[in-house]
Write a protein that holds these residues in place. Structure first.
Motif, PDB file in Angstrom:
ATOM      1  N   TRP A 155       0.832  -1.207   0.000  1.00 36.71           N
ATOM      2  CA  TRP A 155       0.000   0.000   0.000  1.00 36.71           C
ATOM      3  C   TRP A 155       0.864   1.253   0.000  1.00 36.71           C
ATOM      4  CZ3 TRP A 155      -3.158  -1.916   4.830  1.00 36.71           C
ATOM      5  CH2 TRP A 155      -3.924  -3.028   4.447  1.00 36.71           C
ATOM      6  N   VAL A 156       1.894   1.244   0.833  1.00 36.58           N
ATOM      7  CA  VAL A 156       2.757   2.424   0.903  1.00 36.58           C
ATOM      8  C   VAL A 156       3.427   2.642  -0.454  1.00 36.58           C
ATOM      9  CG1 VAL A 156       4.758   3.468   2.014  1.00 36.58           C
ATOM     10  CG2 VAL A 156       3.147   2.144   3.372  1.00 36.58           C
ATOM     11  N   GLY A 157       3.900   1.531  -1.062  1.00 34.16           N
ATOM     12  CA  GLY A 157       4.527   1.629  -2.378  1.00 34.16           C
ATOM     13  C   GLY A 157       3.568   2.214  -3.406  1.00 34.16           C
ATOM     14  N   THR A 158       2.334   1.697  -3.412  1.00 34.55           N
ATOM     15  CA  THR A 158       1.331   2.195  -4.358  1.00 34.55           C
ATOM     16  C   THR A 158       1.090   3.681  -4.146  1.00 34.55           C
ATOM     17  OG1 THR A 158       0.297   0.058  -4.106  1.00 34.55           O
ATOM     18  CG2 THR A 158      -0.964   1.727  -5.304  1.00 34.55           C
ATOM     19  N   PHE A 159       1.019   4.077  -2.867  1.00 34.17           N
ATOM     20  CA  PHE A 159       0.766   5.477  -2.567  1.00 34.17           C
ATOM     21  C   PHE A 159       1.856   6.376  -3.142  1.00 34.17           C
ATOM     22  CE2 PHE A 159       1.739   9.099   0.222  1.00 34.17           C
ATOM     23  CZ  PHE A 159       0.585   9.841   0.015  1.00 34.17           C
ATOM     24  N   PHE A 160       3.126   5.965  -2.956  1.00 33.19           N
ATOM     25  CA  PHE A 160       4.195   6.826  -3.449  1.00 33.19           C
ATOM     26  C   PHE A 160       4.279   6.813  -4.980  1.00 33.19           C
ATOM     27  CE2 PHE A 160       5.541   6.927   0.955  1.00 33.19           C
ATOM     28  CZ  PHE A 160       5.912   8.257   1.068  1.00 33.19           C
ATOM     29  N   ASP A 161       3.949   5.673  -5.593  1.00 34.52           N
ATOM     30  CA  ASP A 161       3.878   5.639  -7.056  1.00 34.52           C
ATOM     31  C   ASP A 161       2.835   6.633  -7.540  1.00 34.52           C
ATOM     32  OD1 ASP A 161       5.779   3.755  -7.125  1.00 34.52           O
ATOM     33  OD2 ASP A 161       4.441   2.050  -7.501  1.00 34.52           O
ATOM     34  N   TRP A 162       1.673   6.606  -6.861  1.00 35.68           N
ATOM     35  CA  TRP A 162       0.591   7.505  -7.232  1.00 35.68           C
ATOM     36  C   TRP A 162       1.014   8.956  -7.041  1.00 35.68           C
ATOM     37  CZ3 TRP A 162      -1.740  10.914  -3.815  1.00 35.68           C
ATOM     38  CH2 TRP A 162      -2.853  11.607  -4.325  1.00 35.68           C
ATOM     39  N   LEU A 163       1.694   9.206  -5.918  1.00 39.02           N
ATOM     40  CA  LEU A 163       2.143  10.564  -5.626  1.00 39.02           C
ATOM     41  C   LEU A 163       3.110  11.047  -6.703  1.00 39.02           C
ATOM     42  CD1 LEU A 163       1.746  12.674  -3.381  1.00 39.02           C
ATOM     43  CD2 LEU A 163       3.872  11.861  -2.358  1.00 39.02           C
ATOM     44  N   ARG A 179      10.478  19.507 -11.087  1.00 44.52           N
ATOM     45  CA  ARG A 179       9.804  18.217 -11.146  1.00 44.52           C
ATOM     46  C   ARG A 179      10.796  17.098 -10.845  1.00 44.52           C
ATOM     47  NH1 ARG A 179       7.741  15.446 -16.638  1.00 44.52           N
ATOM     48  NH2 ARG A 179       5.843  16.704 -16.480  1.00 44.52           N
ATOM     49  N   SER A 180      11.959  17.204 -11.455  1.00 41.88           N
ATOM     50  CA  SER A 180      12.964  16.175 -11.265  1.00 41.88           C
ATOM     51  C   SER A 180      13.329  16.042  -9.788  1.00 41.88           C
ATOM     52  CB  SER A 180      14.195  16.517 -12.101  1.00 41.88           C
ATOM     53  OG  SER A 180      15.251  15.674 -11.764  1.00 41.88           O
ATOM     54  N   MET A 181      13.472  17.202  -9.124  1.00 46.17           N
ATOM     55  CA  MET A 181      13.848  17.147  -7.714  1.00 46.17           C
ATOM     56  C   MET A 181      12.727  16.532  -6.881  1.00 46.17           C
ATOM     57  SD  MET A 181      15.122  20.120  -5.149  1.00 46.17           S
ATOM     58  CE  MET A 181      13.547  20.625  -4.510  1.00 46.17           C
ATOM     59  N   LEU A 182      11.483  16.966  -7.156  1.00 43.97           N
ATOM     60  CA  LEU A 182      10.352  16.451  -6.375  1.00 43.97           C
ATOM     61  C   LEU A 182      10.179  14.946  -6.577  1.00 43.97           C
ATOM     62  CD1 LEU A 182       7.623  19.222  -6.816  1.00 43.97           C
ATOM     63  CD2 LEU A 182       8.816  18.578  -4.722  1.00 43.97           C
ATOM     64  N   VAL A 183      10.180  14.530  -7.848  1.00 38.91           N
ATOM     65  CA  VAL A 183       9.830  13.145  -8.148  1.00 38.91           C
ATOM     66  C   VAL A 183      11.024  12.210  -7.945  1.00 38.91           C
ATOM     67  CG1 VAL A 183       8.993  11.559  -9.914  1.00 38.91           C
ATOM     68  CG2 VAL A 183       8.018  13.848  -9.725  1.00 38.91           C
ATOM     69  N   ASP A 184      12.150  12.525  -8.621  1.00 33.38           N
ATOM     70  CA  ASP A 184      13.296  11.616  -8.547  1.00 33.38           C
ATOM     71  C   ASP A 184      14.066  11.763  -7.243  1.00 33.38           C
ATOM     72  OD1 ASP A 184      12.607  10.953 -11.099  1.00 33.38           O
ATOM     73  OD2 ASP A 184      13.983  12.414 -12.003  1.00 33.38           O
ATOM     74  N   GLY A 185      14.040  12.968  -6.692  1.00 34.23           N
ATOM     75  CA  GLY A 185      14.785  13.194  -5.454  1.00 34.23           C
ATOM     76  C   GLY A 185      13.963  12.868  -4.237  1.00 34.23           C
ATOM     77  N   ILE A 186      12.988  13.741  -3.953  1.00 32.04           N
ATOM     78  CA  ILE A 186      12.311  13.639  -2.662  1.00 32.04           C
ATOM     79  C   ILE A 186      11.366  12.448  -2.580  1.00 32.04           C
ATOM     80  CG2 ILE A 186      10.712  14.819  -1.122  1.00 32.04           C
ATOM     81  CD1 ILE A 186      11.980  17.446  -2.095  1.00 32.04           C
ATOM     82  N   ILE A 187      10.448  12.341  -3.544  1.00 34.28           N
ATOM     83  CA  ILE A 187       9.434  11.287  -3.423  1.00 34.28           C
ATOM     84  C   ILE A 187      10.075   9.905  -3.508  1.00 34.28           C
ATOM     85  CG2 ILE A 187       7.378  10.273  -4.489  1.00 34.28           C
ATOM     86  CD1 ILE A 187       6.505  13.104  -5.209  1.00 34.28           C
ATOM     87  N   ALA A 188      11.028   9.753  -4.435  1.00 36.13           N
ATOM     88  CA  ALA A 188      11.682   8.447  -4.559  1.00 36.13           C
ATOM     89  C   ALA A 188      12.494   8.134  -3.303  1.00 36.13           C
ATOM     90  CB  ALA A 188      12.578   8.430  -5.789  1.00 36.13           C
ATOM     91  N   VAL A 195      12.421   9.547  -0.015  1.00 38.93           N
ATOM     92  CA  VAL A 195      11.654   9.390   1.222  1.00 38.93           C
ATOM     93  C   VAL A 195      10.693   8.212   1.109  1.00 38.93           C
ATOM     94  CG1 VAL A 195       9.999  10.495   2.759  1.00 38.93           C
ATOM     95  CG2 VAL A 195      11.916  11.797   1.833  1.00 38.93           C
ATOM     96  N   GLY A 196      10.096   8.063  -0.076  1.00 41.51           N
ATOM     97  CA  GLY A 196       9.175   6.942  -0.276  1.00 41.51           C
ATOM     98  C   GLY A 196       9.875   5.615  -0.099  1.00 41.51           C
ATOM     99  N   GLY A 197      11.094   5.522  -0.626  1.00 42.75           N
ATOM    100  CA  GLY A 197      11.835   4.273  -0.501  1.00 42.75           C
ATOM    101  C   GLY A 197      12.062   3.909   0.958  1.00 42.75           C
ATOM    102  N   VAL A 198      12.302   4.912   1.771  1.00 45.97           N
ATOM    103  CA  VAL A 198      12.573   4.636   3.178  1.00 45.97           C
ATOM    104  C   VAL A 198      11.282   4.372   3.943  1.00 45.97           C
ATOM    105  CG1 VAL A 198      13.526   5.566   5.282  1.00 45.97           C
ATOM    106  CG2 VAL A 198      14.691   5.927   3.127  1.00 45.97           C
ATOM    107  N   LEU A 199      10.258   5.187   3.666  1.00 43.03           N
ATOM    108  CA  LEU A 199       8.989   4.988   4.371  1.00 43.03           C
ATOM    109  C   LEU A 199       8.357   3.649   3.989  1.00 43.03           C
ATOM    110  CD1 LEU A 199       7.268   8.472   4.520  1.00 43.03           C
ATOM    111  CD2 LEU A 199       8.473   7.229   6.304  1.00 43.03           C
ATOM    112  N   ILE A 239      16.468  13.499   8.094  1.00 48.17           N
ATOM    113  CA  ILE A 239      17.776  13.206   7.508  1.00 48.17           C
ATOM    114  C   ILE A 239      17.649  12.667   6.089  1.00 48.17           C
ATOM    115  CG2 ILE A 239      19.847  11.799   7.737  1.00 48.17           C
ATOM    116  CD1 ILE A 239      19.366  11.919  10.768  1.00 48.17           C
ATOM    117  N   ILE A 240      16.751  11.686   5.908  1.00 48.39           N
ATOM    118  CA  ILE A 240      16.634  11.078   4.583  1.00 48.39           C
ATOM    119  C   ILE A 240      16.170  12.111   3.565  1.00 48.39           C
ATOM    120  CG2 ILE A 240      15.473   9.304   3.226  1.00 48.39           C
ATOM    121  CD1 ILE A 240      17.016   7.788   5.068  1.00 48.39           C
ATOM    122  N   LEU A 241      15.281  12.992   3.984  1.00 45.06           N
ATOM    123  CA  LEU A 241      14.820  14.033   3.074  1.00 45.06           C
ATOM    124  C   LEU A 241      16.009  14.856   2.592  1.00 45.06           C
ATOM    125  CD1 LEU A 241      12.393  15.566   1.846  1.00 45.06           C
ATOM    126  CD2 LEU A 241      12.435  17.020   3.862  1.00 45.06           C
ATOM    127  N   ALA A 242      16.852  15.242   3.535  1.00 44.97           N
ATOM    128  CA  ALA A 242      18.027  16.045   3.182  1.00 44.97           C
ATOM    129  C   ALA A 242      18.962  15.256   2.270  1.00 44.97           C
ATOM    130  CB  ALA A 242      18.753  16.468   4.453  1.00 44.97           C
TER     131      ALA A 242
END
Ligand code: GDP
Ligand code: MG
Length: 728
Positions: A323-331, A345-354, A356-360, A531-534
């Motif tokens: 579910w968490v994976g699906t949520f971040f894919d959707w995001l 966009r690159s920073m939001l999607v490839d940087g932050i969402i990928a 933080v999502g990977g860790v969460l 930390i992971i966000l940074a």
């Protein structure tokens, strides 16, 4: 030696203190009262080798917390008069109960000697006490006595004087672990007390904190008189008490007492007391322990429990993880849809969402795992597990308590070093704890596993599971051997003789489990959010900037435009397909060039002359550099570097076949990389956790020595393989 040495006799009521006092001093004694109270004070003296020894018969007490006047008097005497040494007289018939007071003297740190009185009765009962072993475990002289006939009084005095001389008035407080509910607050309170110097001239800081938690009125009054700090401490105690009530339905005093008894039973259990002949009353815990810590049944049961826990963790944890994976894919998809292409966009999607999502994504897994661990811990089984493992781990300079950090960190593949490192808190000895902290990250955590699976699938056909199995075995062996080396070099020091505290079994409450689980998961989530966000932004920047030079950008643009134009003019489907492939290749080549030109790429290329020794070229270097931040980054970076766009852990199939076909790769290089990933620096979050548990100096050390070890091992394997021409 000094003249007029004073020795205090202490012990529970009816242990035989007064009888011993009379035997030692004869008629040379006086009886009075302690000032201001009706508690009797008996003083006397004796001559020994030209010394006059003042002997004080302290009032009989069960504890050293100010619950009664006797206890207060005894304690004040120790602190105010500072006798050179305390002789604790215990009734050896009920050693465990009487040692409770002894432990409290040890916690205060005053030099002491133990007199095992009433040995005549013990011998008659057929029970055996291994005095030498008890002495070794408690690190103090233990003397058998029969006060009524004066047996043992000579050697008692002799040993007492010798030990007093050896200790030379230095107080060394014993630090017992009181478990996950008390220890952290105890540590915080100790720090506060040390910082503000509250009563530290009189008592050890940790001892004051402990008395606060035990509800000691005298210490609280003194704290309150000191002003602000008293209020702060009271508030901290309030919080712990509330927590204990909510989770375990008990009070801090009760927990502390439990752990003290656990500590004592861990001592007496080690062959110190053997009951023979006489039928003894055995507590329920002991009965359970007959089975649970049985020489053969115990380990078998332990393996079963651990295996079961991990099966449950992964089968149950996988569902919410999806579910968490699906949520971040959707995001990611949503953000892509509502933003324009470009840096943001690159920073939001490839940087932050990928990132933080990977860790969460691991949070559900970690919560289920912690639920299991909390159950094992709250029930008291964890302590038994450590007790059994201690025999093995001790050989390597570790402690039974090290086993849980190892397992949590990936001792069974798929854990995480962050909670593993945090779990090392249960280790009492700082050196054993440090050794555990430094080797725990060798375990194959959940983020390293995809790397192993990827390379295993690509180069060791059909043997990915076997590869993982051997990696796990290798990780354990490495952790143990490295621990042994560390404990014999940089963190040398004797092992703590006490195995550990065995608290009584308890049925955990559901509420308690939930609270414990949430507390731990929350710590992890907080890290992901900060930390992971940074790190995610940093890693993304390092792989994006600087942008490729204008000419290169123009070259790609021209190629793309011309191919697009040809594509729209193409007539046959075959032409169209060929052109689409070419267009893709140009895009991928652009991504690759961008990466190679970025800071990360330049660093990776710059390191090539060195890393080539281990068979790594610049792309591998970038991936490994990213792994310093988080191991999840390794696979995704390889994906980018090999022009596959983004690659998630699940879709490594494409990347595997790409690597397999790549002329720059072979099985030997894969093996070298597997070994490197297995051994090198812990990820940044783990490093931060290590620093919090020890110091930044040791955290830095852990990064350096592991990376050096990893590099040396990889070079060895790669060069040897090349020399013999295997796996190429
Ligand atoms: P206190 O409360 O610690 O001062 O204990 P006492 O010295 O008053 O002793 C309590 C009882 O234990 C008395 O009846 C003593 O005679 C008895 N006692 C003391 N030492 C021994 C011993 O070594 N063996 C036996 N069998 N009895 C003892
Ligand atoms: Mg008495």
């Amino acid at each position: 030696m000094q003249e007029n040495l004073s020795i205090a006799l202490a012990g529970n009521p009816n242990a035989g203190k007064t009888t011993m006092f009379n035997a030692l001093t004869g008629a040379r004694q006086s009886v009075g009262n302690y000032p201001g109270v009706t508690v009797e004070k008996r003083e006397g003296y004796l001559h020994h080798n030209g010394l006059q020894l003042n002997i004080v018969d302290l009032p009989g007490t069960y504890s050293l917390t100010a619950y009664s006047q006797e206890e207060l008097v005894a304690r004040d005497y120790l602190v105010n008069e500072r006798p050179r040494i305390v002789v604790d007289i215990v009734d050896a018939n009920s050693l465990e109960r009487h040692l409770y007071l002894a432990v409290q003297f040890m916690e205060m740190g005053i030099p002491m000697v133990l007199a095992l009185n009433m040995m005549d009765e013990v011998r008659k009962s057929g029970k055996k006490i291994d005095t030498a072993e008890l002495s070794r475990l408690l690190k103090m002289p233990v003397i058998e006595t029969v006060a009524r006939i004066g047996e043992g009084k000579e050697s008692l005095i002799r040993e007492t004087l010798a030990f007093a001389d050896k200790k030379n008035g230095v107080w060394e407080p014993l630090e017992i672990s009181y478990g996950p509910d008390i220890d952290p607050s105890l540590m915080d309170m100790t720090r506060l007390i040390e910082a503000e110097n509250l009563l530290t001239g009189r008592y050890p800081a940790r001892w004051i904190a402990l008395k606060y938690l035990e509800g000691d009125v005298q210490i609280r009054d003194m704290g309150d008189a000191a002003g602000d700090i008293g209020r702060k401490l009271s508030r901290m105690v309030e919080k712990v008490a509330e927590h204990c009530r909510a989770t375990l339905d008990t009070s801090p005093e009760a927990i502390i007492a439990d752990y003290r008894y656990g500590f004592i039973s861990s001592v007496t259990r080690q062959g110190v007391v053997t009951a023979s002949g006489q039928k003894e009353r055995i507590a329920m815990s002991d009965n359970i322990d007959r089975v649970v810590t049985h020489r053969f049944l115990g380990p078998a049961l332990m393996i079963g429990v651990l295996y079961g826990m991990f099966v449950v963790t992964f089968t149950i944890g996988e569902i919410p993880m999806g579910w968490v994976g699906t949520f971040f894919d959707w995001l990611g998809a949503t953000v892509t849809a509502i933003t324009r292409p470009g840096l943001i966009r690159s920073m939001l999607v490839d940087g932050i969402i990928a990132g933080v999502g990977g860790v969460l994504g691991f949070v559900p897994l970690i919560m289920v795992m912690f639920l299991g661990i909390s159950f094992l811990e709250d029930s008291g089984y964890m302590a038994r597990m450590a007790y059994m493992m201690d025999r093995v781990l001790r050989i390597f300079g570790l402690h039974g308590c090290s086993v849980m950090p190892f397992i949590v960190a990936g001792g069974i593949p798929g854990g995480c070093a962050v909670p593993g490192v945090m779990g090392a808190r249960t280790l009492r000895s700082p050196k054993e704890k440090l050794a555990t902290l430094l080797v725990t990250p060798f375990m194959p955590c959940g983020a390293k596993v995809p790397v192993f699976l990827l390379l295993g699938a690509a180069f060791f056909k059909g043997a990915a599971a076997t590869v993982l199995f051997w990696i796990t075995i290798g990780a354990w062996i490495t952790a143990l051997l490295v621990a042994w080396v560390l404990r014999n070099t940089v963190i040398r020091g004797e092992a703590t003789p006490f195995v550990m505290e065995l608290p009584p079994y308890r049925l955990p409450t559901f509420k308690g489990l939930c609270i414990h689980t949430w507390e731990r998961a929350w710590q992890y989530i907080k890290k992901a959010g900060t930390i992971i966000l940074a790190i995610s932004i940093l890693v993304w920047s390092a792989m994006t900037f600087p942008a490729i030079p204008d000419e290169a950008a123009r070259y790609f643009q021209i190629r793309q435009e011309s191919l697009s134009a040809q594509l729209s003019d193409a007539r046959t489907p075959a032409d169209k397909e060929a052109l689409t492939i070419q267009l893709n290749q140009v895009e991928n080549a652009k991504a690759e060039t961008t990466l190679k030109n970025s800071f990360a790429g330049r660093l990776g290329t710059g390191l090539e002359p060195l890393t080539r020794l281990a068979g790594f070229e610049w792309r591998t270097n970038i991936a490994l550099l990213g792994g310093f931040a988080a191991k999840e980054v390794i696979v995704s970076t390889l994906g980018t570097a090999y022009s596959l766009g983004s690659v998630s852990a699940e879709e490594t199939g494409g990347l595997a076949s790409r690597l397999k076909k790549d002329p720059g790769w072979n099985a030997l290089k894969a093996l070298s990389m597997i070994i490197f990933v297995m051994l090198y620096a812990p990820c940044l979050v783990t490093v931060v956790a290590i620093a919090k548990e020890s110091s930044w100096k040791w955290a830095a050390f852990s990064v350096c020595y592991t990376t050096l070890l990893a590099f040396i091992m990889s070079i060895l394997v790669y060069q040897t393989g090349q020399f013999f021409g295997v796996l190429m």
